[in-house]
Design a protein around this motif. Structure first.
Motif: not given
Length: 242
Positions: A11-12, A45-54
């Protein structure tokens, strides 16, 4: 010029990319229409659980993302099912009622081989999947945006590098990073290891000139604290059989 970014979450990073596109993007003409483009964008993107842009105002369709992910991992392509998920949008990419650019059928056998290589030789550099076959522009009206994928087992985790010839910052990129990261997590689960960094290279990251107002709106909305992250695949996925 090459753009390189490394962020914990998508997202960031997405807001940074939107801002970069408006600030330094170059206007070019593609298919007779003006677009704003960043060339050679490399991100991690280092965290695969936060790869989204939600957590941004982009809000990509989770229904479309889930359907395309299922097709990619399953090695299938179903135009009718994708049309139901996308409210008919996929029909415009079809050739004689078939999605000839679909990743699933192109990648399936190669994913099986990649899994076997990663199991037999954890240090292998050969676990690649070629999406682009070289004859697409001759035969198909729409061609794959992704060219190839490479998996690497490093430091006890599974990393994935994805290369795209072309990526729309509004219509492609937000879905692509979710779909390919989900594939990465499924492959990692089948190997019994966690997913590591997700890396993405876009030869052209762009937006139609008429869509730049939407890019500005996304930037103005910033990050939402109400959206939750994607949960990593919680259960092991059975290994594919050759």
């Amino acid at each position: 010029m090459t753009y390189s970014y490394r962020y914990d979450g998508g997202s960031s990073l997405y807001l940074r990319l939107c801002g970069e596109l408006l600030d330094t993007g170059r206007e070019v003409t593609t298919r007779g229409a003006p677009v704003c483009e960043l060339r050679s964008v490399q991100l991690e993107i280092t965290d695969p659980a936060e790869v989204h842009v939600l957590r941004t105002a982009m809000k990509p369709s989770l229904t479309v993302a889930a359907t395309e992910t299922m097709h990619l991992i399953g090695g299938i392509s179903g135009l009718e099912q994708l049309n139901l998920a996308s409210k008919g949008q996929h029909a415009r990419y079809a050739d004689r009622d078939r999605l000839r650019n679909a990743y699933g059928p192109r990648a399936h056998f190669q994913l099986l081989m990649a899994e076997r290589l990663l199991l037999d030789d954890p240090g292998t550099r050969q676990a690649g999947v070629m999406i682009w076959r070289g004859n697409e522009t001759t035969f198909f009206s729409d061609v794959p945006c992704a060219t190839h994928l490479h998996f690497y087992r490093r430091d006890g985790k599974l990393e994935l590098d994805v290369s795209m010839r072309s990526n729309s910052i509004l219509h492609g990129f937000p879905l692509d990073i979710m779909i390919f990261s989900a594939l990465q997590q499924a492959m990692a689960a089948s190997l019994g290891i966690p997913a590591g960094a997700y890396r993405h290279h876009a030869g052209s990251l762009h937006a139609d000139k008429d869509d730049l107002g939407r890019v500005e709106y996304i930037i103005s909305e910033g990050i939402s604290d109400h959206a939750t992250g994607m949960t990593q695949i919680p259960l092991p996925v059975p290994s594919w059989e050759l």
